[in-house]
Structures are given as structure tokens and as C-alpha cells.
Design a protein around this motif. Structure first.
Motif, mmCIF file in Angstrom:
data_model
loop_
_atom_site.group_PDB
_atom_site.id
_atom_site.type_symbol
_atom_site.label_atom_id
_atom_site.label_comp_id
_atom_site.label_asym_id
_atom_site.label_seq_id
_atom_site.Cartn_x
_atom_site.Cartn_y
_atom_site.Cartn_z
ATOM 1 N N ALA A 36 0.901 -1.181 -0.052
ATOM 2 C CA ALA A 36 0.079 0.072 -0.018
ATOM 3 C C ALA A 36 0.803 1.330 -0.055
ATOM 4 C CB ALA A 36 -0.902 0.030 1.063
ATOM 5 N N LEU A 40 1.215 4.194 -3.046
ATOM 6 C CA LEU A 40 0.935 5.364 -2.593
ATOM 7 C C LEU A 40 2.029 6.378 -2.911
ATOM 8 C CD1 LEU A 40 -0.984 5.159 0.805
ATOM 9 C CD2 LEU A 40 -2.090 5.868 -1.272
ATOM 10 N N PHE A 47 -2.344 8.961 1.945
ATOM 11 C CA PHE A 47 -3.402 8.284 2.315
ATOM 12 C C PHE A 47 -4.522 9.086 2.370
ATOM 13 C CE2 PHE A 47 -6.055 5.634 5.399
ATOM 14 C CZ PHE A 47 -6.194 4.610 4.534
ATOM 15 N N VAL A 50 -7.118 9.108 -0.362
ATOM 16 C CA VAL A 50 -7.948 8.035 -0.790
ATOM 17 C C VAL A 50 -9.309 8.200 -0.410
ATOM 18 C CG1 VAL A 50 -8.015 5.691 -0.764
ATOM 19 C CG2 VAL A 50 -5.844 6.473 -0.719
ATOM 20 N N ALA A 53 -11.454 2.159 0.042
ATOM 21 C CA ALA A 53 -10.171 1.055 -0.172
ATOM 22 C C ALA A 53 -11.189 -0.147 -0.288
ATOM 23 C CB ALA A 53 -9.408 1.289 1.361
ATOM 24 N N THR A 107 -10.544 8.690 -5.793
ATOM 25 C CA THR A 107 -9.228 8.110 -5.748
ATOM 26 C C THR A 107 -9.872 7.025 -4.831
ATOM 27 O OG1 THR A 107 -8.033 10.282 -5.732
ATOM 28 C CG2 THR A 107 -7.059 8.264 -4.878
ATOM 29 N N LEU A 109 -8.017 2.818 -3.239
ATOM 30 C CA LEU A 109 -7.059 2.281 -3.232
ATOM 31 C C LEU A 109 -7.536 0.545 -3.253
ATOM 32 C CD1 LEU A 109 -3.929 1.709 -2.185
ATOM 33 C CD2 LEU A 109 -4.698 1.637 0.071
ATOM 34 N N LEU A 111 -5.917 -3.263 -2.573
ATOM 35 C CA LEU A 111 -5.076 -3.954 -1.828
ATOM 36 C C LEU A 111 -5.275 -5.326 -1.803
ATOM 37 C CD1 LEU A 111 -2.246 -3.982 -0.136
ATOM 38 C CD2 LEU A 111 -3.660 -3.386 1.928
ATOM 39 N N ALA A 212 -0.707 -3.742 -4.567
ATOM 40 C CA ALA A 212 -1.875 -2.576 -4.438
ATOM 41 C C ALA A 212 -1.756 -1.650 -5.770
ATOM 42 C CB ALA A 212 -1.234 -1.712 -3.257
ATOM 43 N N VAL A 214 -3.390 2.391 -7.161
ATOM 44 C CA VAL A 214 -4.195 3.378 -6.833
ATOM 45 C C VAL A 214 -5.075 3.932 -8.235
ATOM 46 C CG1 VAL A 214 -4.419 5.974 -6.133
ATOM 47 C CG2 VAL A 214 -2.725 4.325 -5.117
#
Lengths: 380, 380
Positions: A36, A40, A47, A50, A53, A107, A109, A111, A212, A214
Motif C-alpha cells: 500500500a 501511494l 493516504f 484516498v 479502499a 481516488t 486504493l 490492496l 496494491a 491506486v
């Protein structure tokens, strides 16, 4: 119904891995955090940028993402855990793309993280007796498909093993791969047999790791001052499960075919336009079946194309330049996310010694036990 | 960023349960199939009309949805498994709403199903030693919060136990509830102590079950000839995780407050306009804290409002008319889906003996371990 391309554009702007590796004492939180943070950092956003997630995992217990993300800050963002067996990471990526494309997030994330544990297949918990003891474990299923391919094509197992030779050689160029040792055909063929003619070097290893990515909208790319030249567009996302096919014994190929052709059609990309493909080669025979199914070559031509180097890095289309599941590894939750990251790396031209020249368009393909299939087409 | 209301309208058109029950030999496939079939039958659409399926579960193994859905037909639809601990069902519902609202699907099935098994919390797999042996199990956490509420409000444990009396009485009117026996205050207070002052009748029971809802766009409602008068609009969906709060010991209330107020604001609904609320009352004190946090009464007024019957069926706002987690049960994966189904049933006016009169607007609230929170506002 709409497709991803009908919504607002979605881009992969950050990628990261914790190297895939043999099972170890490394806490899963460390695996996930490493990937992660790398993603990033690669995106160049904190973070706190984001909005949402998605955590992909198949082997870890409830709510495993929270102890990872807590180290990055308690920003209050939505967190969703997704599982689809081997396709867990691909599914989480699709969900994140949907959320950004629909405008509900700018945005996201994604993972993927896993560690081998007590692997539980739900069917064993079903409480329903098998009418016959006919359950076939995956490696035997694919060993039988290898036999079938040999019988119908005239190829032999030495030919099919060339998949593993190529992918081990690719993995040797990938510092994140679980297996980083080039292998000769004799080594692959001479390794311990797992089932039928399949040797251990033709099968994906058990392992752990994390990957991960983004995902961002154009608004967010502008807001964060991200170089649009390194942003990889997600052109399409297709998801299917097993349907009723005319030839039930060919369901692996037919499900892959239906899913990949839908993803390509939605993206407006011909199979021949693909430069890079990451596919589900948990067993060497799978790559042979799937390159034909997704139209990278004509039916029956996989072995000749492979032997002619068409699927090598620098060939007509680089298939599994990461090393694929056979050499990169298949820690389950991360695998589908790592495929997206590998394709993004290739399309940016940042893949170093394993870079496929002039890579502009790629496809990621994953299958999950219980017969789900995902395909994503990306371009730069 | 957009909210659900900025996208195309989404409706709940079918609901179904397999009754929540003590753990049994019933296969999980039977639990899930029963709920899914009931929801499809309630909607009046065949499984072939479903474009996408979300399975919520926290305790079952990989790919558990496939053996269930296979019984309904192999139509090739995308299948996604979602896990967010207690909020698994709420998360799956949100994902389905997002997919339909964005236009990627017209009809989605959300199925929550679980059976008690080896409950694994990921933190126990983290491989990270605790710096101190300070882990507090949930029932003790909430027993301490009950003590804190008593200390600050002047209420006593008899007052807090009134939540359980109300919810057991509601559960007694619900044929799908795990606990269907009305309870007096003396029974609740006299039951076995679990932790601190909390008795077993103030805590949600361990159990199993399933719940399902069918979610549709307006196009699909027209195409399938569904009675729009029975379609329940999803006005908003809010999802958050724990943030940094001024009072860290009040994170349960503050997370619930932030999430519910966002859901209400996005829906354009004042807390006072809610007719029905299903909330996360795994422990009696939670309902006391959350009715205040979400604005159903003023801070400190929960007990007096409760004792005045304001939260009873037929009162100002019916809180957990299903019986809530205390009486309806909390099989984990299904719970958040079942809340949506209960609210839809109430808003349609089809809740029979537990019908809250003139219910037009409802809110469903769930918290998940690891501190995620979901709130959905629905109206008819």
C-alpha cells in the motif's frame, strides 16, 4: 446496460508490491502495508487522498484490512473486503473502478494481501454429501486437460512445458517474483510430478505477498498534479461466471473466451492489438488453452506460436512478463491486483529488464474457483 | 464527488429470508437458497433476470456463493463475495446499489448467508505481539460502555435492559427471528450474566441464517412489470470507518453519528422524519447510544423516550421492529441484508402483526468489527 467505458474515465496511477514469497513469519500487516505504501508513493499522494479502499483476500480472517490501513491513518474512509477465490484481487479492482467511474469516489486504493493458512473451500462446509466421490483437485483437473490437449492437437508435454520455461525466465527478471530462477526445459520436465504429466515447475507455488494499485478519476489526477503520461486508462472490465456450454469439459476455455472477448469488445480493442497479457497460468496447460481462447492466436496454434517466441518479452505479445502465476506466484488475494500493476508498469515503459518494447495496450485475466472469470483491458 | 442520489434511482423490489436460528445441521446452501428463492419470488422475476450477484458472508470459506447460485441456474452472471464483519451484508447491499445506480447492471441480487464455524478475527493472524494484554472482547467493551452511560446519565441497568424487553417483544412477532419469546424486565435482568451487568438476553445470540434482496433500476421495474407501489427507493448509502475523534472512548457513537448523519443529509431526510430504524443492537447499550447518536432523540433522552414507548412499534419511530440483533439474531453475513428487507417490508405495509403504522421512511445502520459503519435510508 452501460459498460465501464460509458462512465467517466478511470486510471491506474500508483502501483506497488510486497514481493511474493514462500510462507514466512512476516506478519500479513507488514505484507499489506509495504504494498500500500509503495502504491501511494508511486502515485505521489498521501493516504488522506484516498476516498475508498478495497481489500482483496481469500485466506485471512474477518476485517483483515483494518489493522493494515490503521497504520496509514484513521481518515474515516469506507473499507470493503472482497473475496472471489483466485480472482479476489481482480474483483476488488473492478469494484474500485466502478466506484470511481460512477463518481462516488475520486481516488480508490485496491490492496490484495494473503498468507497461506487453513485454506477452506466453502464446498467442504456445505453439509451436502457428494453423490459420488468425484471431486477432482485443481492440479489433477488441469493434468487431465493437458492430456486432452495433447490428444487433440498432436502437441506433447514437452511443448506444454515450454510455457513454464518462458514464465520462469520472465520471473527471473522480476525482483517481486516468488521464483526468480531461469529454468531449462529439462529442469521443468525433470522436476517432481504433481499430477499426471504436470511437474511442480509447471504449477504455481503456494506463497504469500501483497500488491496494491491506486485508481483515480481525471479530476483527481489534475487535483493531485499527477503526470498524465504515467496514468494508465482502464478501458473495460468484464466479469462472468460459468454458464451452460455446449462442451462442458471445455468450460475453462469457454468461460475465458466469453469474458475476454467481452472485455475486448467493450474496450474496442482487437486481440491482435494487445501488447501485454497477464493470464491465469496456475498450471502450464492453462496458458496454452487461454491464449487460444482469448484470440492471441488461432485455435491449435498456441504451441507453434509459443515455440516461435511470439509470447515472449519482445515477441508479438508478451504473455505473463511478470513470470505469471507459475513464477511470479499466486498468493490468491494479491494476484489479480499484481497483474494490473504489472500491466501498468509495462505500459508506462518502466519494467526494466523485463520491459516489452512499445507496450501500449494490455489485458489482465483471472479465473476463480467456483468458475468466475474477470478480464480488464488497459491502455496508455 | 457524487452520492447515490446523483446517479439513477435504485429500488428494493424483492426480499426474502431463511429464518435466523440456532446452529444446526442445515447445509449453508439450503439457508442461502431459501432466502434467494424467496426474494426472487417476492420480486416476481426469474434468476435469469439477475445481472449481478453479491454474496455477503464472514464465516464461510472461499467462493461459498457459487454452490448456492448454481441451483438457480448457470446464467454466467458476475458473482462477488463481500466481507466486512458484522457489516458484510450492508456492504454487499451498497455495492449492488452502486452497480445498478451507475447503470452497469439493471438487476442485482444481494444474498447474505452464514453459519457459525471457526470464527477467525484477522488480528489474531497478524503475527504482531500485543504490547500489552489489553484486548477487550466485544461484550466486555459494551458492558463497560453501559457502566459509563449509567455513570453519566443517571440511568440504571434496569433502564438499559428495557431495550432488550422491547426487542424480544418485537422478535416474538417475527416468524424469521431466532428468538421469538416475549420477555419481561425481570427475565432479562435475571438471565445469566455475560459480562459486567449485561445478561445473555441483552446480547445477540450466535446463530445462522440467510437474507436476500433484489435491487433494480426503473428500467428493470418497467421491463419486468413490477408494481412500483411495492418498490422501495434507496435514497442514500453512507459508508465510513473509524476516524480520529476528540473523545476516543466514544468512537462507537461518533462513528455511528457521522455515518448516519451523512446518510440522512444525502437523502434529504431529517432524523425526525424516520418512521422505522433497524440498528446494530448486538448489546442493549448500543441501541441507547445509537438512537442518541443518529438524532432519534436528544442526547441523554434515550431512556426516557424508550420508557415512553417512543421507539416501540406504533410509537414515534419503530426501532428494530424485526427484533433487532438481540431477538432477530445476528448471523453476521445476512444481518445487514435482513435489515434492508425488514425496512422494505415495513415501508410496503406488509409486516403483519409487527407493522409500524404509516411507515414511509426508514434507516438501516450496521457497524462492523474493525470499526466500519454503514447507513442506508429508504423510502416509499
Amino acid at each position: 446496460m452501460k459498460t465501464l467505458k460509458d462512465l467517466r474515465p478511470v486510471y491506474v496511477v500508483g502501483i506497488g508490491w510486497h514481493g511474493y514469497q514462500d510462507r514466512s513469519d512476516t506478519p500479513y500487516v507488514t505484507l499489506g502495508l509495504t504494498a500500500a505504501r509503495a502504491a501511494l508513493q508511486d502515485a505521489g499522494v498521501p493516504f488522506s487522498a484516498v476516498d475508498s479502499a478495497y481489500i482483496a483476500r481469500a485466506l485471512l480472517g474477518m476485517a483483515c484490512g483494518r489493522p493494515i490501513l490503521r497504520h496509514l491513518g484513521a481518515t474515516g474512509l469506507p473499507i470493503t473486503h472482497v473475496e472471489n477465490a483466485s480472482a479476489s484481487g481482480s474483483t476488488a479492482f473492478r469494484n474500485a473502478c466502478t466506484e470511481v467511474a460512477s463518481g462516488l469516489a475520486d481516488t480508490a486504493l485496491v490492496l490484495g494481501v494473503d498468507k497461506p493458512g487453513a485454506v477452506v473451500r466453502a464446498e467442504s462446509q456445505s453439509g451436502i454429501e457428494q453423490l459420488a466421490n468425484d471431486y477432482i483437485v485443481p492440479f489433477t483437473h488441469f493434468a487431465l486437460l493437458a492430456d486432452k490437449y495433447v490428444a487433440r492437437s498432436g502437441a506433447d508435454m514437452r511443448d506444454i512445458a515450454q510455457v513454464a520455461v518462458k514464465n520462469h525466465n520472465n520471473g527471473a527478471l522480476n525482483p517481486h517474483a516468488q521464483r526468480q530462477r531461469p529454468r531449462t526445459l529439462d529442469e521443468v520436465l525433470g522436476a517432481r510430478r504433481v499430477s499426471g504429466e504436470l511437474t511442480v515447475l509447471q504449477c504455481t507455488p503456494v506463497g504469500e505477498g501483497a500488491a496494491a494499485v491506486v485508481v483515480m478519476s481525471e479530476d483527481a489526477i489534475r487535483a493531485h498534479g499527477i503526470d498524465p503520461g504515467r496514468a494508465v486508462r482502464v478501458l473495460s472490465s468484464a466479469a462472468k461466471s460459468q454458464a451452460v456450454y455446449d462442451d462442458a469439459t471445455a468450460f475453462d476455455e469457454l468461460l475465458t473466451q466469453a469474458t475476454c472477448l467481452q472485455a475486448l469488445a467493450e474496450a474496442g480493442v482487437a486481440p491482435s492489438a494487445l501488447d501485454v497479457v497477464e493470464l491465469h497460468d496456475a498450471f502450464s496447460i492453462e496458458e496454452v488453452l487461454y491464449v487460444e481462447a482469448m484470440g492471441l492466436c488461432k485455435p491449435g496454434q498456441a504451441i507453434s506460436a509459443l515455440k516461435a517466441g511470439e509470447f515472449h518479452i519482445g515477441g508479438r505479445v508478451a504473455v505473463s512478463p511478470s513470470g505469471g502465476l507459475i513464477a511470479m506466484g499466486h498468493p490468491i488475494g494479491p494476484t489479480g491486483v499484481g497483474q494490473i500493476a504489472e500491466i501498468a508498469l509495462q505500459l508506462r515503459g518502466e519494467a526494466g529488464p523485463r520491459q516489452h518494447p512499445n507496450a501500449r495496450t494490455g489485458l489482465a485475466h483471472m479465473v476463480g474457483v467456483g468458475a468466475v472469470c474477470y478480464a480488464h483491458v488497459l491502455s496508455i
